[in-house]
Design an enzyme around this catalytic site. Structure first.
Site, mmCIF file in Angstrom:
data_model
loop_
_atom_site.group_PDB
_atom_site.id
_atom_site.type_symbol
_atom_site.label_atom_id
_atom_site.label_comp_id
_atom_site.label_asym_id
_atom_site.label_seq_id
_atom_site.Cartn_x
_atom_site.Cartn_y
_atom_site.Cartn_z
ATOM 1 N N SER A 34 18.324 26.732 50.731
ATOM 2 C CA SER A 34 16.929 27.075 50.468
ATOM 3 C C SER A 34 16.501 28.234 51.351
ATOM 4 C CB SER A 34 16.024 25.874 50.766
ATOM 5 O OG SER A 34 15.905 25.685 52.166
ATOM 6 N N ASP A 35 15.491 28.975 50.906
ATOM 7 C CA ASP A 35 14.824 29.895 51.815
ATOM 8 C C ASP A 35 14.092 29.051 52.855
ATOM 9 O OD1 ASP A 35 13.769 32.152 52.981
ATOM 10 O OD2 ASP A 35 13.167 33.068 51.087
ATOM 11 N N TRP A 36 13.661 29.688 53.934
ATOM 12 C CA TRP A 36 13.092 28.957 55.072
ATOM 13 C C TRP A 36 11.767 28.304 54.655
ATOM 14 C CZ3 TRP A 36 17.464 30.814 55.687
ATOM 15 C CH2 TRP A 36 18.166 30.794 56.883
#
Length: 607
Positions: A34-36
């Site tokens: 996932s992105d942050w």
């Protein structure tokens, strides 16, 4: 995977894009993360192929996986496959060598090469560039001493070394008078700074003006308010124009801008966000030791209103991307719409000529060859570009599509044979009726150009492929006639999409973990917004007391990014991405406050 929903499913758990396409159709067996703060439902994401949550698993999400395993929704095989992909990624990326200074030296050279080759010369009246070393220079603009060499948000890093234009000018004993001209943390006209710049330019031969998008105008996590430069910079240009001296603009920024002032200046060198060797590369380019060879990666419209759906964008959290394929140059070219600069554009201190275009079809490749000649007096690099066009297509498609390019270096009067191979698969188009990619049979134009609009040579070829299934053009009238695109009906878009459009989102109480903070417009919701933005203000204020200018700039940028982007987040994302700084009880307490339950919220926060 990104933060947003795609067709009403979060990217991290979107079965169609993540599992059906990425894992099955494309057979991707690598790591997916996932992105942050971009994780939503951890258990669903794992089931659909998401391996890793970043910046680290929060307890809630670990428990979701455990509960999913206990109730049978997550199998041991799913977990094993995910763990295997993570371990395989570790195995191929780990490196036990101790890094030495050579690595930094090597990377510094790479950064220098990138800066030298990426600057785009947009305008150069009367060949004012390159400059002569003996030219009397008035240098104006904060970015001369502290250039905006990198972006904000996640792109913000600590470089091992940096090199500013001012440092490089001083190192090479270039004579100049410097004026600040404007402050990049302000937008209003500063008459005192303008007067100082005018006085310092009185005896100069040429004005070098360092301007561009500021960290307050563009960064990760929020949209620009418009496509103009700040008012104080535009005012400064008009003031300097009254001196009737040549003005050379060095333009910084990570995205295109409106250039209403283009007729008031003599040259524009767009350096983008040029990295740690900005000073060295810029000086080499301004004085002719390096010939600019960068090309624009997007068309620059004349004004924001020239872009499709500009009047509709960012008015609702749920966006309808009705423009379909007509994005960027594909839109401008298909409508023959005027632009400030076309896709692929870039001037040089020399000029290049093309000849002998030949196209062969062999081994599932388009083999394109042609000759390029440097017809000028400067050594330089050219970027010939190959586009295709199929005006008689049975479906709608862009008038021109980039399919290949190559950068080549040539001495004055040198000529070289250039070859570019294009896989036939890259000419495929999506068959709307059968939901698959196909190579449409028939005649194609192969176009060789200096940019998308400046086509020098063309060749017509015939390709064996498939007949596309006929599409009901009457139901997609705006797409077959893109001049009507701005007025496309919802029914047309739904026919193209293959389903009904979801309704627009209207946020109201009770707010949830998914509500962007900017949409919490109740009395207490605005109070929560203030709490979040104040964290950015604290960082900005603290940065003023940092002695090191580079570190001070970095901390200021961190605070600025948080100030603007924090309220664009939802509490779920802030909680997941805070690496423990925002606990679940704190996030729940803020949500209670926003929903009008301050005492209950404070109780959770204190806990």
């Amino acid at each position: 995977t990104s933060y947003n929903q795609i067709n009403e499913e979060f990217a991290c758990e979107n079965k169609h894009t993540h599992y059906d396409i990425l894992r099955n159709e494309w057979a991707f067996d690598g790591l997916s993360m996932s992105d942050w703060g971009g994780m939503h439902d951890r258990d669903v994401a794992l089931i659909h192929g998401q391996d890793l949550e970043m910046p680290g698993c929060v307890d809630d999400n670990i428990n979701k996986i455990i509960e999913g395993y206990k109730d049978g929704r997550i199998s041991e095989e799913m977990i094993d496959k995910s763990v295997e992909r993570i371990l395989r990624c570790i195995d191929v990326t780990k490196d036990n060598k101790k890094y030495n200074e050579y690595v930094f030296t090597e990377n510094n050279e790479l950064a220098r090469k990138a800066a030298l080759e990426s600057a785009v010369l947009l305008k150069n009246n009367n060949h004012i560039l390159p400059l002569k070393k003996e030219t009397k220079l008035s240098v104006i603009g904060k970015y001369f001493e502290m250039p905006r060499f990198q972006g904000g948000g996640s792109s913000l890093i600590n470089p091992k070394v940096t090199n500013t234009p001012q440092e490089q000018f001083d190192e090479e004993f270039i004579d100049y008078i410097y004026s600040v001209g404007f402050y990049d943390n302000e937008t209003y006209k500063n008459a005192n700074l303008e007067l100082e710049a005018m006085n310092n330019s009185d005896q100069s031969d040429v004005i070098l003006l360092f301007i561009g998008q500021t960290d307050f105008y563009e960064s990760e996590g929020y949209d620009r308010p418009n496509m103009k430069l700040p008012d104080n910079q535009l005012s400064l240009i008009k003031t300097l124009k009254t001196l009737n001296k040549p003005i050379v603009v060095i333009l910084y920024g990570g995205s295109s801008v409106e250039l209403d002032f283009i007729d008031d200046v003599d040259a524009i060198l767009y350096v983008g966000l040029p990295g740690q060797n900005n000073g060295y590369a810029l000086t080499r380019t301004l004085f002719g030791d390096n010939n600019p060879s960068g090309r624009l990666a997007e068309s620059w419209g004349i004004k924001y209103e020239d872009y499709p759906f500009s009047k509709d964008f960012a008015l609702n959290p749920r966006e309808y991307y009705k423009e379909s394929i007509y994005v960027g140059y594909r839109y401008f070219e298909s409508l023959s719409k005027p632009v400030r600069f076309p896709f692929g554009f870039g001037l040089s201190y020399t000029n290049f000529e093309y000849s002998d275009l030949k196209v062969l079809v062999e081994d599932n490749l388009l083999k394109v060859s042609f000759k390029v000649r440097n017809a000028g007096d400067f050594a330089g690099k050219d970027v010939p570009q190959i586009y295709i066009s199929k005006p008689d297509s049975k479906t709608f498609r862009p008038l021109k599509e980039l399919k290949g390019f190559k950068k080549i270096a040539l001495e004055p009067r040198q000529e070289e044979l250039v070859s570019i191979d294009i896989p036939l698969t890259s000419l495929e188009i999506f068959d709307i009726s059968n939901k698959r990619n196909v190579l449409e049979k028939g005649e194609y134009e192969i176009l060789l150009g200096h940019n998308v609009r400046d086509i020098a040579l063309k060749e017509l070829i015939s390709l064996k492929g498939e007949e596309l299934t006929d599409v009901d053009k009457s139901r997609l009238d705006s797409y077959f006639n893109p001049s009507k695109l701005d007025d496309v009906k919802d029914e047309e878009f739904e026919y193209l999409l293959g389903r009904k459009l979801p309704s627009k989102i209207i946020y109201k109480k009770p707010y949830t973990f998914e509500t962007p903070l900017r949409e919490m417009n109740s009395f207490f919701g605005k109070f929560v917004q203030k709490i979040i933005t104040n964290e950015g203000v604290k960082i900005i204020r603290a940065s003023k007391y940092i002695e090191d200018p580079l570190f001070r700039q970095r901390c200021n940028l961190t605070g600025t990014t948080f100030f603007y982007s924090g309220i664009n987040n939802c509490l779920r994302s802030l909680y997941y991405s805070s690496a423990g700084k925002i606990s679940k009880s704190l996030a729940e307490g803020l949500l209670d406050i926003a929903n009008g339950h301050p005492f209950r919220g404070y109780k959770k926060i204190n806990k």
